[in-house]
Design a protein around this motif. Structure first.
Motif, PDB file in Angstrom:
ATOM      1  N   ASP A  44       0.833  -1.185   0.000  1.00 50.49           N
ATOM      2  CA  ASP A  44       0.000   0.000   0.000  1.00 50.49           C
ATOM      3  C   ASP A  44       0.877   1.247   0.000  1.00 50.49           C
ATOM      4  N   VAL A  45       0.301   2.368  -0.371  1.00 47.93           N
ATOM      5  CA  VAL A  45       0.963   3.667  -0.315  1.00 47.93           C
ATOM      6  C   VAL A  45       0.057   4.597   0.481  1.00 47.93           C
ATOM      7  N   LEU A  46       0.561   5.092   1.609  1.00 48.22           N
ATOM      8  CA  LEU A  46      -0.226   5.969   2.470  1.00 48.22           C
ATOM      9  C   LEU A  46       0.413   7.352   2.529  1.00 48.22           C
ATOM     10  N   ILE A  47      -0.402   8.371   2.399  1.00 55.09           N
ATOM     11  CA  ILE A  47       0.045   9.749   2.551  1.00 55.09           C
ATOM     12  C   ILE A  47      -0.831  10.391   3.615  1.00 55.09           C
ATOM     13  N   ASP A  48      -0.214  10.904   4.654  1.00 59.32           N
ATOM     14  CA  ASP A  48      -0.931  11.478   5.785  1.00 59.32           C
ATOM     15  C   ASP A  48      -1.901  10.452   6.382  1.00 59.32           C
ATOM     16  N   GLY A  49      -1.470   9.203   6.398  1.00 60.79           N
ATOM     17  CA  GLY A  49      -2.254   8.135   7.008  1.00 60.79           C
ATOM     18  C   GLY A  49      -3.366   7.580   6.147  1.00 60.79           C
ATOM     19  N   GLN A  50      -3.526   8.130   4.945  1.00 60.90           N
ATOM     20  CA  GLN A  50      -4.599   7.689   4.059  1.00 60.90           C
ATOM     21  C   GLN A  50      -4.029   6.949   2.852  1.00 60.90           C
ATOM     22  N   SER A  51      -4.661   5.827   2.503  1.00 62.41           N
ATOM     23  CA  SER A  51      -4.213   5.065   1.344  1.00 62.41           C
ATOM     24  C   SER A  51      -4.503   5.842   0.058  1.00 62.41           C
ATOM     25  N   VAL A  52      -3.488   5.935  -0.802  1.00 65.64           N
ATOM     26  CA  VAL A  52      -3.662   6.596  -2.101  1.00 65.64           C
ATOM     27  C   VAL A  52      -3.371   5.617  -3.235  1.00 65.64           C
ATOM     28  N   LEU A  53      -3.311   4.334  -2.874  1.00 68.16           N
ATOM     29  CA  LEU A  53      -2.860   3.319  -3.823  1.00 68.16           C
ATOM     30  C   LEU A  53      -3.632   3.346  -5.134  1.00 68.16           C
ATOM     31  N   HIS A  54      -4.933   3.540  -5.049  1.00 67.22           N
ATOM     32  CA  HIS A  54      -5.754   3.468  -6.258  1.00 67.22           C
ATOM     33  C   HIS A  54      -6.163   4.851  -6.775  1.00 67.22           C
ATOM     34  N   LEU A  55      -5.532   5.890  -6.241  1.00 69.81           N
ATOM     35  CA  LEU A  55      -5.812   7.234  -6.726  1.00 69.81           C
ATOM     36  C   LEU A  55      -4.883   7.573  -7.887  1.00 69.81           C
ATOM     37  N   PRO A  56      -5.374   8.297  -8.890  1.00 68.12           N
ATOM     38  CA  PRO A  56      -4.496   8.743  -9.980  1.00 68.12           C
ATOM     39  C   PRO A  56      -3.513   9.783  -9.463  1.00 68.12           C
ATOM     40  N   PRO A  57      -2.409  10.023 -10.187  1.00 74.62           N
ATOM     41  CA  PRO A  57      -1.380  10.960  -9.728  1.00 74.62           C
ATOM     42  C   PRO A  57      -1.908  12.343  -9.358  1.00 74.62           C
ATOM     43  N   ASN A  58      -2.853  12.860 -10.131  1.00 73.34           N
ATOM     44  CA  ASN A  58      -3.336  14.224  -9.883  1.00 73.34           C
ATOM     45  C   ASN A  58      -4.221  14.341  -8.640  1.00 73.34           C
ATOM     46  N   HIS A  59      -4.543  13.211  -8.006  1.00 77.30           N
ATOM     47  CA  HIS A  59      -5.353  13.241  -6.788  1.00 77.30           C
ATOM     48  C   HIS A  59      -4.551  12.847  -5.554  1.00 77.30           C
ATOM     49  N   ARG A  60      -3.243  12.711  -5.697  1.00 79.08           N
ATOM     50  CA  ARG A  60      -2.421  12.286  -4.562  1.00 79.08           C
ATOM     51  C   ARG A  60      -1.795  13.440  -3.808  1.00 79.08           C
ATOM     52  N   ASN A  61      -1.871  14.625  -4.356  1.00 78.78           N
ATOM     53  CA  ASN A  61      -1.292  15.823  -3.733  1.00 78.78           C
ATOM     54  C   ASN A  61       0.207  15.643  -3.473  1.00 78.78           C
ATOM     55  N   VAL A  62       0.860  15.062  -4.466  1.00 74.45           N
ATOM     56  CA  VAL A  62       2.304  14.852  -4.416  1.00 74.45           C
ATOM     57  C   VAL A  62       2.938  15.616  -5.575  1.00 74.45           C
ATOM     58  N   GLY A  63       4.004  16.342  -5.286  1.00 77.46           N
ATOM     59  CA  GLY A  63       4.734  17.036  -6.342  1.00 77.46           C
ATOM     60  C   GLY A  63       6.001  16.270  -6.682  1.00 77.46           C
ATOM     61  N   MET A  64       6.258  16.085  -7.973  1.00 78.30           N
ATOM     62  CA  MET A  64       7.456  15.341  -8.376  1.00 78.30           C
ATOM     63  C   MET A  64       8.216  16.117  -9.442  1.00 78.30           C
ATOM     64  N   ILE A  65       9.514  16.231  -9.239  1.00 73.29           N
ATOM     65  CA  ILE A  65      10.379  16.885 -10.219  1.00 73.29           C
ATOM     66  C   ILE A  65      11.339  15.843 -10.772  1.00 73.29           C
ATOM     67  N   PHE A  66      11.350  15.711 -12.082  1.00 68.48           N
ATOM     68  CA  PHE A  66      12.139  14.688 -12.759  1.00 68.48           C
ATOM     69  C   PHE A  66      13.509  15.231 -13.157  1.00 68.48           C
ATOM     70  N   GLN A  67      14.339  14.341 -13.698  1.00 67.70           N
ATOM     71  CA  GLN A  67      15.657  14.758 -14.190  1.00 67.70           C
ATOM     72  C   GLN A  67      15.511  15.750 -15.338  1.00 67.70           C
ATOM     73  N   ARG A  68      14.475  15.572 -16.149  1.00 72.44           N
ATOM     74  CA  ARG A  68      14.159  16.543 -17.204  1.00 72.44           C
ATOM     75  C   ARG A  68      13.003  17.394 -16.713  1.00 72.44           C
ATOM     76  N   TYR A  69      13.129  18.703 -16.820  1.00 77.89           N
ATOM     77  CA  TYR A  69      12.178  19.608 -16.190  1.00 77.89           C
ATOM     78  C   TYR A  69      10.834  19.677 -16.910  1.00 77.89           C
ATOM     79  N   VAL A  70      10.800  19.379 -18.210  1.00 76.28           N
ATOM     80  CA  VAL A  70       9.576  19.337 -19.016  1.00 76.28           C
ATOM     81  C   VAL A  70       8.769  20.632 -18.868  1.00 76.28           C
ATOM     82  N   LEU A  71       9.440  21.757 -18.985  1.00 76.19           N
ATOM     83  CA  LEU A  71       8.739  23.038 -19.002  1.00 76.19           C
ATOM     84  C   LEU A  71       8.125  23.264 -20.371  1.00 76.19           C
ATOM     85  N   PHE A  72       7.015  23.982 -20.419  1.00 76.92           N
ATOM     86  CA  PHE A  72       6.333  24.226 -21.691  1.00 76.92           C
ATOM     87  C   PHE A  72       7.071  25.316 -22.465  1.00 76.92           C
ATOM     88  N   PRO A  73       7.655  24.980 -23.622  1.00 76.70           N
ATOM     89  CA  PRO A  73       8.467  25.963 -24.348  1.00 76.70           C
ATOM     90  C   PRO A  73       7.647  27.089 -24.969  1.00 76.70           C
TER      91      PRO A  73
END
Length: 208
Positions: A44-73
């Motif tokens: 399972d994956v829990l954030i703030d004590g709540q399971s987010v396992l089956h939530l899509p990325p945009n509903h997890r309230n997690v920010g992720m920065i990758f090796q490539r910044y992917v800014l909109f040119p």
């Protein structure tokens, strides 16, 4: 093939946790599972004590920065940041975007085109855009890869300031012990997808 196996992890509020290990040991896969970009076959994956396992990325309230910044040119710096801000409902905005822009010292490049800014500036813009979504957890997948060492130290300092000011827990991937020592207050050593040890940076430096 098992990429990550038996990985219990708790990141305290305001904690700076580093995931250290050789290439291919499962570091990025771990971050992607937390972010919802990969789904574990068990556990399972829990954030703030709540399971987010089956939530899509945009509903997890997690920010992720990758090796490539992917800014909109096709957008300037301000438009890139406000694109993310506008995706976040007003009642969910925990951070003041003007404060973030000031802390990251990018006020003077807001109207610049993405193609005209430096690598270090692009990294700070990517960080500001991610923070504009008001995440509860910030994930960094070696976003300073390819930057000069001088810039890496500067970026790490910005990240520490931001995380401290916003009381934002931070989980980042690295293979560089010196980077880990600069920012982390806890280090997880990963080997073949499993936790081999957990220690503080001082103990890590002593071992190496």
């Amino acid at each position: 093939v098992t990429a990550v196996d038996n990985f219990p992890l708790t990141i305290p509020t305001g904690g700076f946790v580093a995931l250290l290990g050789y290439s291919g040991c499962g570091k990025t896969t771990t971050l992607r599972m937390i972010a919802g970009l990969e789904e574990p076959t068990s556990g399972d994956v829990l954030i703030d004590g709540q399971s987010v396992l089956h939530l899509p990325p945009n509903h997890r309230n997690v920010g992720m920065i990758f090796q490539r910044y992917v800014l909109f040119p096709h957008m300037n710096v301000k438009q890139n940041i406000h694109y993310a801000l506008n995706l976040t409902p007003t009642y969910l905005r925990r951070f003041d975007i003007d404060q973030i822009i000031t802390l990251l010292e990018i006020n003077n490049i807001l109207n610049r085109n993405i193609n005209s800014i430096s690598g270090g500036e692009a990294q700070r813009v990517a960080l500001a855009r991610t923070l504009a979504t008001s995440p509860e957890l910030l994930l960094l997948d070696e976003p300073w890869t390819g930057l000069e060492k001088r810039l890496v130290s500067t970026i790490i300092n910005y990240i520490k300031i931001i995380s401290t000011e916003l009381n934002l827990p931070l989980f980042f991937v690295s293979h560089d012990i010196s980077d880990v020592n600069e920012i982390a207050n806890e280090v997880i050593i990963l080997s073949n997808g499993k936790i081999s040890s957990i220690m503080n940076p001082a103990a890590l430096i002593e071992e190496n």
